[in-house]
Scaffold this active site. Sequence first.
Site, PDB file in Angstrom:
ATOM      1  N   ASP A  48      19.590 -15.622  59.806  1.00 11.37           N
ATOM      2  CA  ASP A  48      17.794 -15.591  58.629  1.00 11.37           C
ATOM      3  C   ASP A  48      18.051 -14.876  57.663  1.00 11.37           C
ATOM      4  O   ASP A  48      17.929 -13.675  58.379  1.00 11.37           O
ATOM      5  CB  ASP A  48      16.943 -16.033  59.841  1.00 11.37           C
ATOM      6  CG  ASP A  48      15.090 -15.692  59.094  1.00 11.37           C
ATOM      7  OD1 ASP A  48      14.847 -17.420  59.325  1.00 11.37           O
ATOM      8  OD2 ASP A  48      14.922 -15.504  58.409  1.00 11.37           O
ATOM      9  N   HIS A 117       9.229 -19.548  50.972  1.00 10.95           N
ATOM     10  CA  HIS A 117       9.172 -18.124  52.225  1.00 10.95           C
ATOM     11  C   HIS A 117       7.947 -18.150  52.110  1.00 10.95           C
ATOM     12  O   HIS A 117       7.516 -17.408  52.585  1.00 10.95           O
ATOM     13  CB  HIS A 117       9.594 -17.046  50.940  1.00 10.95           C
ATOM     14  CG  HIS A 117      10.257 -15.755  51.828  1.00 10.95           C
ATOM     15  ND1 HIS A 117      11.331 -15.295  51.698  1.00 10.95           N
ATOM     16  CD2 HIS A 117       9.279 -15.110  52.940  1.00 10.95           C
ATOM     17  CE1 HIS A 117      10.946 -14.325  52.262  1.00 10.95           C
ATOM     18  NE2 HIS A 117      10.043 -14.029  53.358  1.00 10.95           N
TER      19      HIS A 117
HETATM   20  N1  LIG Z   1       9.430 -15.947  56.667  1.00  6.27           N
HETATM   21  C1  LIG Z   1       8.455 -14.594  56.298  1.00  6.27           C
HETATM   22  O1  LIG Z   1       7.999 -14.438  55.689  1.00  6.27           O
HETATM   23  C2  LIG Z   1       9.342 -13.213  57.522  1.00  6.27           C
HETATM   24  C3  LIG Z   1      10.562 -13.615  58.258  1.00  6.27           C
HETATM   25  N2  LIG Z   1      10.821 -12.789  58.444  1.00  6.27           N
HETATM   26  C4  LIG Z   1      12.554 -12.968  59.580  1.00  6.27           C
HETATM   27  O2  LIG Z   1      11.795 -12.714  60.567  1.00  6.27           O
HETATM   28  C5  LIG Z   1      12.967 -11.060  61.790  1.00  6.27           C
HETATM   29  C6  LIG Z   1      12.339 -10.658  62.354  1.00  6.27           C
HETATM   30  O3  LIG Z   1      11.295  -9.569  61.811  1.00  6.27           O
HETATM   31  P1  LIG Z   1      11.118  -8.477  61.708  1.00  6.27           P
HETATM   32  O4  LIG Z   1       9.476  -8.394  60.787  1.00  6.27           O
HETATM   33  O5  LIG Z   1      12.206  -7.953  60.806  1.00  6.27           O
HETATM   34  O6  LIG Z   1      11.257  -7.680  62.734  1.00  6.27           O
HETATM   35  P2  LIG Z   1      11.086  -7.342  64.659  1.00  6.27           P
HETATM   36  O7  LIG Z   1       9.352  -8.248  65.193  1.00  6.27           O
HETATM   37  O8  LIG Z   1      12.827  -8.903  65.255  1.00  6.27           O
HETATM   38  O9  LIG Z   1      11.428  -6.062  64.960  1.00  6.27           O
HETATM   39  C7  LIG Z   1      12.595  -5.016  64.386  1.00  6.27           C
HETATM   40  C8  LIG Z   1      11.932  -3.871  64.651  1.00  6.27           C
HETATM   41  O10 LIG Z   1      12.262  -3.204  65.584  1.00  6.27           O
HETATM   42  C9  LIG Z   1      13.477  -2.669  66.179  1.00  6.27           C
HETATM   43  N3  LIG Z   1      14.081  -3.451  67.406  1.00  6.27           N
HETATM   44  C10 LIG Z   1      14.842  -4.487  67.199  1.00  6.27           C
HETATM   45  N4  LIG Z   1      15.480  -5.156  68.645  1.00  6.27           N
HETATM   46  C11 LIG Z   1      15.267  -4.178  69.041  1.00  6.27           C
HETATM   47  C12 LIG Z   1      15.548  -3.844  70.805  1.00  6.27           C
HETATM   48  N5  LIG Z   1      15.994  -4.602  72.128  1.00  6.27           N
HETATM   49  N6  LIG Z   1      14.367  -2.150  71.475  1.00  6.27           N
HETATM   50  C13 LIG Z   1      13.898  -1.442  70.573  1.00  6.27           C
HETATM   51  N7  LIG Z   1      13.559  -2.361  69.221  1.00  6.27           N
HETATM   52  C14 LIG Z   1      14.031  -3.055  68.928  1.00  6.27           C
HETATM   53  C15 LIG Z   1      14.430  -2.590  65.400  1.00  6.27           C
HETATM   54  O11 LIG Z   1      15.256  -1.715  65.050  1.00  6.27           O
HETATM   55  P3  LIG Z   1      16.486  -1.439  64.999  1.00  6.27           P
HETATM   56  O12 LIG Z   1      16.926  -2.648  63.791  1.00  6.27           O
HETATM   57  O13 LIG Z   1      17.106   0.017  64.824  1.00  6.27           O
HETATM   58  O14 LIG Z   1      16.938  -2.107  65.781  1.00  6.27           O
HETATM   59  C16 LIG Z   1      13.196  -3.004  64.113  1.00  6.27           C
HETATM   60  O15 LIG Z   1      13.019  -1.873  63.626  1.00  6.27           O
HETATM   61  C17 LIG Z   1      13.064 -11.175  59.701  1.00  6.27           C
HETATM   62  O16 LIG Z   1      14.242  -9.963  60.269  1.00  6.27           O
HETATM   63  C18 LIG Z   1      13.502 -11.875  59.055  1.00  6.27           C
HETATM   64  O17 LIG Z   1      14.312 -12.652  58.902  1.00  6.27           O
HETATM   65  C19 LIG Z   1      10.241 -11.755  58.642  1.00  6.27           C
HETATM   66  C20 LIG Z   1       9.072 -11.057  58.309  1.00  6.27           C
HETATM   67  C21 LIG Z   1       9.080 -11.829  57.204  1.00  6.27           C
END
Ligand SMILES: NC(=O)C1=CN([C@@H]2O[C@H](COP(=O)(O)OP(=O)(O)OC[C@H]3O[C@@H](n4cnc5c(N)ncnc54)[C@H](OP(=O)(O)O)[C@@H]3O)[C@@H](O)[C@H]2O)C=CC1
Length: 288
Positions: A48, A117
């Site tokens: 994504d 978006h």
């Molecule tokens: N359409 C929209 O407007 C939006 C879409 N999105 C989409 O959704 C996706 C996911 O949402 P997002 O807001 O990024 O955040 P998430 O809720 O997926 O959280 C991501 C965070 O959690 C940490 N993390 C991930 N896995 C673990 C784990 N197993 N244990 C502990 N920490 C963890 C990551 O750190 P680390 O990287 O260090 O592991 C990062 O800081 C986005 O990447 C994007 O593709 C997101 C926001 C808006």
Amino acid sequence: MSFTPRITKLNNGLQIPTVGLGCWQIRDKSKMKELVKLAIKAGYRHIDTATAYTNEDAIGDALEEVFADKSYGVTRKDIWITSKLASSEHGYENAINAVEKSLSKLKLDYIDLYIIHFPGSSGRAVDDPELPSLRKASWLGLEEMHKRGKVRAIGVSNYQIRHLDELMKYATITPVVNQCEFHPLLISTELRAHTKKLGINFEAYSSLGEGNLVNGNYTFEELDTIARAHGASIAQILLCWGMQQGAIVLPKSSSEARLIENFECQKFTLTQEEMDQINNISSKAFHD
Ligand SMILES: NC(=O)C1=CN([C@@H]2O[C@H](COP(=O)(O)OP(=O)(O)OC[C@H]3O[C@@H](n4cnc5c(N)ncnc54)[C@H](OP(=O)(O)O)[C@@H]3O)[C@@H](O)[C@H]2O)C=CC1
């Protein structure tokens, strides 16, 4: 792999892998490229991204290498790619050009899913009277790209009930998904029910609360207890909870171990009682 990866059927008959790799905030090109390759090795078949994430080109580079290297065992048709129309690109011609630009950066002949978006447009107030016609023009631009075979499915993101109702008045193609924030502190019951009533799948973003639900910023005893009972991590429980409510989930991680851990959420199934306990977190959190 000790589990079968889940698949969600969309309203146009296409099947999307239920767990995708979120790519927001991975701006470093070589890191993004490495993560896509690691994710595909770990079993992910869904990526994504968005124009606004500025990493489509790195993802395209990774995919080119993956498709050329037989050891990955995948071809183009095995991988689901989603990208999104930036809020600065609303409009009919802009939407058409945006898809062409994404195709070029991703180095693909088609994109599986292209999403508006945001219902809003950069620099315009939410009550700007021109916004509804701009949104309509963007949607018709995406419908045109669907007709031309450049995108296999089209959808929306951050659409509230009123935006969905507005769109359904002119759409000749029903969006396949509405991608919105969804986790135990934002359960959006009415929006999800309305999305479902229109035959649109709900895609969850920020399932881990952008990390806040797993990094100790917000802690809930229920999540700890349920995770311990399953021998799972809290991240896996949150993802499992989202999927069991019919959502497609898109966890983002920039670490190989966490990316694998997140994909393995598909091993677990929560009981109805556990689901109810997690559903109650938001009402408890906001009343405490
Ligand atoms: N359409 C929209 O407007 C939006 C879409 N999105 C989409 O959704 C996706 C996911 O949402 P997002 O807001 O990024 O955040 P998430 O809720 O997926 O959280 C991501 C965070 O959690 C940490 N993390 C991930 N896995 C673990 C784990 N197993 N244990 C502990 N920490 C963890 C990551 O750190 P680390 O990287 O260090 O592991 C990062 O800081 C986005 O990447 C994007 O593709 C997101 C926001 C808006």
